[in-house]
Write a protein that holds these residues in place. Structure first.
Motif, short mmCIF file in Angstrom:
data_model
loop_
_atom_site.label_atom_id
_atom_site.label_comp_id
_atom_site.label_asym_id
_atom_site.label_seq_id
_atom_site.Cartn_x
_atom_site.Cartn_y
_atom_site.Cartn_z
N GLY A 136 0.83 -1.19 0.00
CA GLY A 136 0.00 0.00 0.00
C GLY A 136 0.87 1.24 0.00
N ARG A 137 0.32 2.34 -0.52
CA ARG A 137 1.10 3.56 -0.61
C ARG A 137 0.18 4.77 -0.63
NH1 ARG A 137 5.93 4.40 -4.49
NH2 ARG A 137 5.72 2.16 -4.57
N LEU A 139 3.62 0.84 2.81
CA LEU A 139 3.48 -0.43 3.51
C LEU A 139 4.12 -1.51 2.65
CD1 LEU A 139 2.38 -2.04 5.91
CD2 LEU A 139 0.26 -2.34 4.61
N LEU A 140 5.17 -2.15 3.19
CA LEU A 140 5.91 -3.18 2.46
C LEU A 140 5.58 -4.54 3.04
CD1 LEU A 140 9.37 -1.39 2.41
CD2 LEU A 140 7.77 -1.59 0.51
N VAL A 141 5.58 -5.54 2.19
CA VAL A 141 5.36 -6.92 2.62
C VAL A 141 6.59 -7.72 2.23
CG1 VAL A 141 4.14 -7.50 0.48
CG2 VAL A 141 3.84 -8.93 2.49
N TRP A 169 6.11 -0.68 7.85
CA TRP A 169 5.41 0.57 7.56
C TRP A 169 6.38 1.72 7.70
CZ3 TRP A 169 4.46 4.29 11.51
CH2 TRP A 169 3.63 5.33 11.14
N LEU A 170 6.39 2.63 6.73
CA LEU A 170 7.22 3.83 6.75
C LEU A 170 6.34 5.03 6.49
CD1 LEU A 170 9.93 2.38 4.36
CD2 LEU A 170 10.22 2.70 6.82
N LYS A 171 6.60 6.11 7.20
CA LYS A 171 5.84 7.34 7.01
C LYS A 171 6.76 8.54 7.22
CE LYS A 171 1.97 10.10 8.57
NZ LYS A 171 0.76 10.19 9.35
N THR A 172 6.61 9.55 6.40
CA THR A 172 7.32 10.80 6.61
C THR A 172 6.33 11.87 7.01
OG1 THR A 172 7.12 11.44 4.29
CG2 THR A 172 9.13 10.25 4.93
#
Length: 101
Positions: free
Chosen positions: A18-19, A25-27, A36-39
């Motif tokens: 997801g993006r 969101l990486l699997v 999960w990464l967020k800036t």
């Protein structure tokens, strides 16, 4: 040097699940792991990186509640120690002025 440049091509291991404009969101392929990464901007005009990881539970064999995946139970202590060491190293680099643009 861009962040993560030394990792090479990880597309054989990771896939985007997801993006949004500020989140990813990486699997891990064929595994119950998500990252999960967020800036987000800070008041000082910088960029803050938030991240997290999860191991998805397995369904209960008797139809009961989900339980932790066996791989999670096996690697949990290593994961905690590894994550803490990465955060300590990043904080030390930041304090020494080795900030990435």
């Amino acid at each position: 040097m861009p962040a993560l440049a030394g990792l090479g091509n990880m597309s054989h291991v990771l896939a985007v699940e997801g993006r949004t404009s500020s989140e990813l969101l990486l699997v891990v392929k064929d595994a119950p792991f998500r990252t999960w990464l967020k800036t987000e901007p800070t008041a000082a005009g910088r960029c803050r990186l938030l991240f997290g990881s999860a191991v998805l539970p397995q369904a209960g064999s008797t139809g009961g509640p989900p339980r932790p995946h066996w791989l999670f139970r096996l690697t949990e202590r290593f994961h905690i120690a590894y994550a803490k060491s990465l955060l300590r190293a990043a904080a030390a680099d930041w304090r020494r002025g080795k900030r990435q643009p």
